[in-house]
Design a protein around this motif. Structure first.
Motif, PDB file in Angstrom:
ATOM      1  N   GLU A 179       0.797  -1.223   0.000  1.00  0.00           N
ATOM      2  CA  GLU A 179       0.000   0.000   0.000  1.00  0.00           C
ATOM      3  C   GLU A 179       0.828   1.271   0.000  1.00  0.00           C
ATOM      4  OE1 GLU A 179      -2.659  -0.638   3.282  1.00  0.00           O
ATOM      5  OE2 GLU A 179      -3.535  -2.389   2.301  1.00  0.00           O
ATOM      6  N   THR A 180       2.117   1.162   0.354  1.00  0.00           N
ATOM      7  CA  THR A 180       3.003   2.322   0.228  1.00  0.00           C
ATOM      8  C   THR A 180       4.282   1.874  -0.466  1.00  0.00           C
ATOM      9  OG1 THR A 180       4.192   1.944   2.307  1.00  0.00           O
ATOM     10  CG2 THR A 180       2.159   3.262   2.442  1.00  0.00           C
ATOM     11  N   PHE A 181       4.982   2.861  -0.990  1.00  0.00           N
ATOM     12  CA  PHE A 181       6.247   2.567  -1.654  1.00  0.00           C
ATOM     13  C   PHE A 181       7.246   1.983  -0.652  1.00  0.00           C
ATOM     14  CE2 PHE A 181      10.587   4.089  -2.410  1.00  0.00           C
ATOM     15  CZ  PHE A 181      10.868   3.385  -3.562  1.00  0.00           C
ATOM     16  N   GLU A 182       7.315   2.619   0.525  1.00  0.00           N
ATOM     17  CA  GLU A 182       8.297   2.196   1.516  1.00  0.00           C
ATOM     18  C   GLU A 182       8.053   0.752   1.953  1.00  0.00           C
ATOM     19  OE1 GLU A 182       6.693   5.059   1.537  1.00  0.00           O
ATOM     20  OE2 GLU A 182       8.294   6.529   1.326  1.00  0.00           O
ATOM     21  N   LEU A 183       6.790   0.427   2.118  1.00  0.00           N
ATOM     22  CA  LEU A 183       6.444  -0.927   2.544  1.00  0.00           C
ATOM     23  C   LEU A 183       6.784  -1.934   1.440  1.00  0.00           C
ATOM     24  CD1 LEU A 183       5.229  -2.701   4.726  1.00  0.00           C
ATOM     25  CD2 LEU A 183       2.967  -2.287   3.728  1.00  0.00           C
ATOM     26  N   ALA A 184       6.478  -1.571   0.211  1.00  0.00           N
ATOM     27  CA  ALA A 184       6.791  -2.476  -0.907  1.00  0.00           C
ATOM     28  C   ALA A 184       8.285  -2.717  -0.991  1.00  0.00           C
ATOM     29  CB  ALA A 184       6.264  -1.892  -2.222  1.00  0.00           C
ATOM     30  N   ARG A 185       9.055  -1.646  -0.810  1.00  0.00           N
ATOM     31  CA  ARG A 185      10.515  -1.790  -0.883  1.00  0.00           C
ATOM     32  C   ARG A 185      11.033  -2.657   0.258  1.00  0.00           C
ATOM     33  NH1 ARG A 185      14.340   3.454  -0.937  1.00  0.00           N
ATOM     34  NH2 ARG A 185      13.422   3.704   1.112  1.00  0.00           N
ATOM     35  N   TYR A 186      10.495  -2.414   1.441  1.00  0.00           N
ATOM     36  CA  TYR A 186      10.926  -3.214   2.590  1.00  0.00           C
ATOM     37  C   TYR A 186      10.566  -4.691   2.372  1.00  0.00           C
ATOM     38  CZ  TYR A 186      10.711  -5.508   7.093  1.00  0.00           C
ATOM     39  OH  TYR A 186      10.862  -6.411   8.100  1.00  0.00           O
ATOM     40  N   ALA A 187       9.327  -4.926   1.975  1.00  0.00           N
ATOM     41  CA  ALA A 187       8.880  -6.315   1.804  1.00  0.00           C
ATOM     42  C   ALA A 187       9.719  -7.009   0.732  1.00  0.00           C
ATOM     43  CB  ALA A 187       7.392  -6.344   1.444  1.00  0.00           C
ATOM     44  N   ALA A 188      10.052  -6.282  -0.320  1.00  0.00           N
ATOM     45  CA  ALA A 188      10.908  -6.864  -1.366  1.00  0.00           C
ATOM     46  C   ALA A 188      12.269  -7.218  -0.784  1.00  0.00           C
ATOM     47  CB  ALA A 188      11.046  -5.888  -2.527  1.00  0.00           C
ATOM     48  N   SER A 189      12.740  -6.399   0.155  1.00  0.00           N
ATOM     49  CA  SER A 189      14.083  -6.638   0.717  1.00  0.00           C
ATOM     50  C   SER A 189      14.124  -7.874   1.603  1.00  0.00           C
ATOM     51  CB  SER A 189      14.565  -5.404   1.496  1.00  0.00           C
ATOM     52  OG  SER A 189      13.953  -5.346   2.778  1.00  0.00           O
ATOM     53  N   VAL A 190      12.983  -8.274   2.151  1.00  0.00           N
ATOM     54  CA  VAL A 190      13.000  -9.444   3.043  1.00  0.00           C
ATOM     55  C   VAL A 190      12.402 -10.692   2.394  1.00  0.00           C
ATOM     56  CG1 VAL A 190      13.019  -8.060   5.161  1.00  0.00           C
ATOM     57  CG2 VAL A 190      10.818  -8.745   4.168  1.00  0.00           C
ATOM     58  N   LEU A 191      12.032 -10.596   1.132  1.00  0.00           N
ATOM     59  CA  LEU A 191      11.483 -11.777   0.449  1.00  0.00           C
ATOM     60  C   LEU A 191      12.606 -12.790   0.235  1.00  0.00           C
ATOM     61  CD1 LEU A 191       9.171 -13.216  -1.045  1.00  0.00           C
ATOM     62  CD2 LEU A 191       9.868 -12.000  -3.112  1.00  0.00           C
ATOM     63  N   ARG A 192      12.460 -13.961   0.835  1.00  0.00           N
ATOM     64  CA  ARG A 192      13.495 -14.989   0.707  1.00  0.00           C
ATOM     65  C   ARG A 192      13.232 -15.831  -0.538  1.00  0.00           C
ATOM     66  NH1 ARG A 192      14.462 -18.977   4.858  1.00  0.00           N
ATOM     67  NH2 ARG A 192      12.264 -18.890   5.492  1.00  0.00           N
ATOM     68  N   ILE A 193      14.250 -15.973  -1.339  1.00  0.00           N
ATOM     69  CA  ILE A 193      14.145 -16.802  -2.545  1.00  0.00           C
ATOM     70  C   ILE A 193      15.357 -17.725  -2.579  1.00  0.00           C
ATOM     71  CG2 ILE A 193      14.017 -16.814  -5.072  1.00  0.00           C
ATOM     72  CD1 ILE A 193      12.842 -14.020  -4.955  1.00  0.00           C
ATOM     73  N   GLU A 194      15.125 -18.995  -2.842  1.00  0.00           N
ATOM     74  CA  GLU A 194      16.245 -19.941  -2.945  1.00  0.00           C
ATOM     75  C   GLU A 194      16.461 -20.333  -4.408  1.00  0.00           C
ATOM     76  OE1 GLU A 194      15.236 -23.093  -0.259  1.00  0.00           O
ATOM     77  OE2 GLU A 194      15.597 -21.824   1.511  1.00  0.00           O
ATOM     78  N   TYR A 195      17.723 -20.510  -4.741  1.00  0.00           N
ATOM     79  CA  TYR A 195      18.104 -20.792  -6.129  1.00  0.00           C
ATOM     80  C   TYR A 195      18.989 -22.022  -6.200  1.00  0.00           C
ATOM     81  CZ  TYR A 195      16.992 -15.774  -6.764  1.00  0.00           C
ATOM     82  OH  TYR A 195      16.403 -14.542  -6.776  1.00  0.00           O
ATOM     83  N   ASP A 196      18.895 -22.732  -7.299  1.00  0.00           N
ATOM     84  CA  ASP A 196      19.951 -23.662  -7.714  1.00  0.00           C
ATOM     85  C   ASP A 196      20.811 -22.906  -8.706  1.00  0.00           C
ATOM     86  OD1 ASP A 196      19.456 -25.903  -6.272  1.00  0.00           O
ATOM     87  OD2 ASP A 196      18.349 -26.960  -7.850  1.00  0.00           O
ATOM     88  N   VAL A 197      22.096 -22.834  -8.422  1.00  0.00           N
ATOM     89  CA  VAL A 197      22.974 -22.023  -9.266  1.00  0.00           C
ATOM     90  C   VAL A 197      23.643 -22.900 -10.306  1.00  0.00           C
ATOM     91  CG1 VAL A 197      24.945 -20.453  -9.268  1.00  0.00           C
ATOM     92  CG2 VAL A 197      23.364 -20.479  -7.323  1.00  0.00           C
ATOM     93  N   ASP A 198      23.621 -22.450 -11.557  1.00  0.00           N
ATOM     94  CA  ASP A 198      24.298 -23.175 -12.642  1.00  0.00           C
ATOM     95  C   ASP A 198      25.587 -22.458 -13.040  1.00  0.00           C
ATOM     96  OD1 ASP A 198      22.345 -25.056 -12.800  1.00  0.00           O
ATOM     97  OD2 ASP A 198      21.324 -24.173 -14.538  1.00  0.00           O
ATOM     98  N   GLU A 199      26.426 -23.207 -13.751  1.00  0.00           N
ATOM     99  CA  GLU A 199      27.617 -22.605 -14.348  1.00  0.00           C
ATOM    100  C   GLU A 199      27.198 -21.551 -15.364  1.00  0.00           C
ATOM    101  OE1 GLU A 199      31.212 -23.838 -14.455  1.00  0.00           O
ATOM    102  OE2 GLU A 199      30.560 -24.368 -12.421  1.00  0.00           O
TER     103      GLU A 199
END
Lengths: 756, 345
Positions: free
Chosen positions: A127-147
């Motif tokens: 609902e606010t820019f600041e909240l969206a930015r904060y939430a994006a900063s704490v969104l955990r995403i896991e990856y399998d990394v390739d060469e």
């Protein structure tokens, strides 16, 4: 400043405004902040904000997204990712915009696979820019990394011929004669490898989209930062299955584009996705580091071989290039052709290859291909001139061509010779002593160098509508763009002069898909194409006016043909006898019409395209001062002489060329996106560490427009000035540094370390 | 959001008490670095002790003839202070070589000392960085590191301290006054910043809770023979690749006293006292200067070749020392120091 412009008529009328250095009508709005850019528009209801999450890895796969953790934060509305994107258009062709290269366009949030670092992988809506930015900063995403591999040289062995398919791309010219034999036999020869790495367009205004969800079905007003509203609309309607009414694109002002805004960027896709799914107004703006995730001028390695006879005539010319592209598209630029267009060598060979690395697809950036090619060929020509013992300017004049050798067609006009002569005279080239290290200013070595450039003068399909109101005000609309180039003012001038109205009575509108379609703003074709459409629309209004005038009682214009009338100072009058005159407002009043409307179109002239090669040209003269011990280079003086057809507005055209020269200095001395091949990532992704010039780096710049008017290139005599001004600047600086120091630098940017 | 509380302190001891009574607290001065770091999500303080109301913005004379620079005086007010311009033109010139007018108007002297590195990887959460997250590794060792150091580096960090002002303060042998939970103490400028070693997360030798209250300049300002030479990728708003601040005291054509420091090459403003001693009692000559430059960089270590990597800084640094010493010795002091402002050599 002085320049030569089209010869004015003997009696200059107040409404003869083409060719005058008039100011931009939108200037006060821009400097006062009243001009609204895409991320500044208000919406009717509450506005939500999307913040994009970018991939930290260059290649691999998302294995898990902990969206629930973020959705639990009060005020967070949604997390979009490949996991919850609805089914959209299936085929690649739906994702291809007007200037998409070959291959499969990137589809944001389409799949878990990561194809480049900083790829958008999710968007948090709050609902606010600041909240969206904060939430994006704490969104955990896991990856399998390739060469992965982001090193062009490491991928060079897998290079392939650049495929045809992209609009405007010219494949390399066909070979002539026997390049290898001619090179072997010639008395003077040079060869070298010329390199620059990735450069970012990096316009000041971040890419952003504000969507006003109108609450009427799927109807949206989409305020987007783009160089072409129609291109964005076509892209979105194909992907999301929307009608044009549902996806109206508005782009009144564009805070720089330089090519980055030619293709629809991913934030507009994500904003539309969110608006449709949430049925809500939304704003999505990239941050500065994300601006480095977009297309860039591709890292390119060029090789030149030149040979000349004892008199300095070119006998052999070979120009090859290897450029990066992504794993999924084949971005192509016209890089090597310029050598063949500029210089006629009886023996020549060209090649242009691509190779794939794990980055986002490169993109057109100001003077795409030509800025790259002209750096290499114009450096090599300087080397060739030195090897043959000929002055670099004389060498270019000796090898001047009046026909385009790559197509065996005459130029529609070519006044590069005038650029050479006028530029050299203004610069004082004849004072130059040719030996390297022969000129000094105190402890500084002084170098004078020069180079030339060439760009397409092309006309695209464009349309405009003119509406003349009973009070004598004229409104002209076209869905073109103004990224700062001056479109607003030059179109106002064209319309005002065509109908003989004061500029204050003319309002030109752009950047709205409700207006007649115009091409994306690129390629230096806006003035030619949209200008012609605007002129045609106004002329159609004029024809209707003449008919209405002739219907008036006691009309002084009865029996006069349209070809024999003129519009001037608010009146329609006969050429033969200007006292046979009717005020335009009187015509409308007598007719009882509230307004007169007409459409105008423009497009390429196929007959001319077959017969002529159409190009703008420039010659650049540069002075540098070099502190040899410390490796510092200062560009103290530049003269850029440009032949670009008719100059509609010498003030805004000069600004275009000044910007081009600054860009050329930037390319020569500063610009480079630092690619870390261990991380597969650009690391200087901000304005502090990605260097472009500051005011203190820019000294005297002198712009000359040589007299030229080319009605083959476009109906209004214009060739366009958007790209040509920057051509040759980087080469001229390197050539000047060679003259100053005796050191030849073939790798840009020419930073301190390269002269130690 | 990364929410935080904020206290407006009015005295130094109150500020120290406030900060030490909160977990995860940070001092907020001009905010030109900390607020950026918070926006980048690199610093996440839960409490800020704002220093704006502290009476520490004055610049005043000291009984020994020196000058005290309040920690909250702005960089701009310091650079343009009449006493600084007259007696410490090296400091004035050095401050004005950094950042932009807007930043200098907001940035404080105390904050200048405590600004974090500009290493690319420190600012990029996607990149390993021992300074930002100890134990994750150093991306700069092999990656592009044009901005990084060649002196006093360690295997865990090659970041540089980015300040211009601090280079002059090192050469001027300033003293930093701090107040902490255990009262006041002073720190010699050369001991204020530290080398990375195996604790690159620590930029300086401040103890927990300590607050910079002032910077004291000794009486000697080298106003007759000084130079700040800053080499960078553009003429303004770029951090130094290499910079040299020199202050000399000449007796006729003999160098009586020499102090110099380097920026852009190390985790701290780099001083080499043995190299300074090589100059003292000597007559200026290119050979002498080259000998001094060689001494400074004798132990230097470059990290890769080419323009993206920083080995070139060793040669550039030597040349910069030679040039700066030459300029400082030859200086005609009636020259308006402001004439140097835009003289990016």
């Amino acid at each position: 400043m002085s320049q030569t412009i089209a010869t004015p008529p003997t009696v200059r009328l107040d409404t003869d405004v083409i060719g005058r250095p008039v100011s931009r009508p939108e200037g006060p709005a821009k400097v006062s902040g009243a001009a609204k850019y895409a991320a500044e528009f208000s919406v009717t209801g509450p506005l939500w904000y999307g913040y994009i999450v970018s991939s930290p890895i260059a290649k691999g796969k998302i294995t898990k997204i902990y969206a629930d953790e973020v959705l639990a934060i009060p005020g967070v509305q949604q997390v979009f990712s490949h996991e919850n994107v609805p089914s959209l258009a299936w085929f690649d062709r739906s994702y291809k915009d007007q200037v998409a290269p070959g291959g499969s366009p990137f589809r944001p949030l389409h799949e878990p696979e990561i194809q480049f670092s900083q790829q958008p992988v999710a968007m948090v809506v709050a609902e606010t820019f600041e909240l969206a930015r904060y939430a994006a900063s704490v969104l955990r995403i896991e990856y399998d990394v390739d060469e992965f591999n982001t090193d062009l040289k490491a991928a060079a062995s897998k290079s392939f011929d650049a495929p045809k398919g992209k609009t405007g791309f010219l494949p390399p010219p066909k070979p002539k004669g026997d390049m290898d034999a001619a090179y072997a036999d010639a008395p003077h020869k040079v060869s070298g490898e010329y390199t620059h790495r990735a450069q970012m367009a990096n316009p000041m205004e971040m890419f952003g989209t504000t969507i006003d969800w109108l609450g009427d079905g799927k109807k949206m007003k989409i305020y987007d930062k783009t160089q072409g509203a129609p291109n964005v609309q076509q892209y979105l309607t194909k992907i999301f299955g929307l009608s044009k009414e549902e996806a109206r694109i508005i782009s009144r002002f564009t805070g720089g584009g330089f090519g980055a805004g030619l293709r629809p960027q991913y934030q507009v896709f994500m904003a539309v996705l969110a608006a449709l799914e949430l049925e809500h107004s939304i704003r999505v703006v990239m941050d500065r580091s994300q601006m480095f995730s977009m297309g860039h001028r591709p890292h390119t390695i060029q090789n030149l071989r030149l040979a000349a006879d004892d008199k300095g005539h070119l006998q052999a010319l070979e120009h090859t290039a290897l450029a990066e592209t992504s794993q999924f598209e084949e971005e192509t630029e016209t890089v090597v052709n310029w050598s063949g267009i500029m210089y006629n060598s009886p023996n020549s060979k060209f090649d242009y290859q691509l190779t794939r690395i794990d980055v986002n697809t490169p993109a057109d950036m100001r003077a795409p291909g030509a800025a790259t090619g002209s750096f290499a060929i114009e450096s090599a020509i300087d080397e060739m001139a030195y090897a043959a013992g000929v002055d670099p300017l004389d060498f270019r004049l000796l090898n001047y061509t009046y026909e385009d050798p790559t197509e065996n067609k005459p130029f529609s006009s070519k006044r590069l010779d005038a650029c050479y002569h006028e530029g050299a005279a203004r610069f004082g080239w004849e004072q130059r002593t040719p030996e390297p290290r022969s000129m000094r200013d105190g402890n500084m070595l002084v170098g004078w160098g020069m180079a030339a450039g060439c760009w397409d003068a092309s006309t695209q399909k464009a349309a405009a509508k003119a509406i003349l109101h009973a009070d004598g005000t004229l409104v002209v609309n076209s869905a073109t763009n103004d990224q700062g180039a001056g479109t607003y003012v030059i179109m106002t001038q064209v319309a005002a002069q065509t109908l003989g109205l004061p500029m204050a009575q003319v309002k030109f509108n752009l950047g709205d898909t409700e207006f007649p379609e115009a091409p994306i703003q690129g390629g230096s074709w806006t003035a030619n194409s949209v200008g012609t459409a605007v002129q045609n629309a106004c002329q159609e209004v004029g024809k209707k006016l003449l008919k209405l005038a002739q219907d008036m009682d006691d009309s002084p214009l009865k029996g006069v043909d349209f070809e024999d009338v003129q519009f001037a100072n608010g009146c329609l009058r006969a050429n033969e006898d200007v006292s046979r005159s009717v005020a335009i407002t009187d015509i409308l009043a007598a007719s009882g019409e509230a307004k007169i409307e007409a459409d105008g179109k423009a497009g390429p002239n196929p007959a001319n395209l077959l017969k002529y090669s159409m190009h703008s040209h420039n010659a650049v003269f540069v002075e540098v001062k070099v502190d040899e011990d410390l490796g510092t280079v200062h560009v103290t003086r530049v003269v850029d002489a440009v032949a670009a057809g008719r100059i509609l507005n010498p003030k805004t055209a000069r600004s275009q060329v000044l910007g081009g020269v600054v860009w050329g200095i930037s390319m020569a001395l500063m610009e480079e996106a630092y690619l870390n091949n261990d991380l597969g990532r650009y690391v200087n992704h901000n304005y502090a560490e990605y260097h472009i010039p500051v005011n203190a780096d820019i000294k005297k710049i002198d712009v000359i427009f040589v007299e030229e008017e080319d009605h083959i290139a476009s109906a209004i005599g214009v060739k366009g000035v958007g790209e040509v001004g920057m051509l040759g600047v980087a080469a001229a600086i390197c050539n000047a540094v060679y003259h100053a120091t005796g050191k030849r630098v073939r790798e840009l940017p020419l930073t301190i370390d390269k002269l130690l | 959001m990364n929410s935080f509380t904020l206290t407006q302190a009015t005295a130094a001891d109150e500020a120290v008490r406030d900060l030490t009574s909160h977990d995860g607290a940070a001092y907020l001065g001009g905010g030109t670095n900390l607020v950026d770091l918070m926006k980048y999500n690199l610093e996440r303080p839960s409490h800020l002790t704002s220093l704006g109301m502290l009476p520490l913005a004055d610049i005043t004379g000291l009984p020994d003839g020196g000058l005290r620079l309040g920690a909250l005086a702005t960089n701009a007010d310091t650079a343009w202070h009449p006493e600084v311009e007259k007696r410490y033109p090296l400091l004035s010139q050095t401050i004005l070589a950094g950042a932009t007018p807007q930043l200098r108007n907001a940035a404080t002297n105390g904050g200048n000392l405590n600004q974090r590195t500009r290493c690319y990887y420190f600012y990029d959460l996607a990149a390993p960085c021992n300074k930002r997250e100890p134990g994750t590794g150093c991306s700069a060792l092999t990656g592009p590191n044009r901005v990084c150091g060649v002196l006093g580096t360690s295997d865990s960090c090659i970041a540089t301290q980015p300040s211009d002002m601090c280079v002059a303060l090192a050469a001027l042998e300033a003293v930093v006054r701090v107040q902490g939970p255990d009262g006041e103490r002073t720190i010699k400028f050369q001991d204020y910043h530290r080398l990375p070693g195996d604790q690159p997360e620590k930029d300086n030798t401040l103890k927990p809770g300590e607050l910079v209250t002032a910077i004291d300049l000794p009486a000697e300002g080298y106003a007759d023979h000084f130079v700040y030479l800053k080499l960078r990728d553009r003429s303004s708003y770029a951090f130094a690749l290499v910079s040299v601040a020199v202050g000399l005291k000449m007796n006729g054509d003999t160098i009586e006293k020499a102090r110099f420091a380097l920026g852009g090459v190390a985790h701290k403003p780099w001083r080499d006292q043995a190299a300074e001693q090589l100059l003292e009692g000597q007559k200026p000559s290119p050979d002498l200067f080259r000998q001094v430059a060689a001494k400074v960089f004798a132990e230097a270590k470059g990290y890769g070749e080419g323009s993206l990597h920083n080995s070139f800084k060793i040669e550039l640094g030597k040349r910069a020392i030679v040039r700066a010493l030459k300029q400082a010795t030859e200086m005609q002091y009636e020259v308006n120091p402001n004439a140097f402002l835009n003289s990016n050599p």
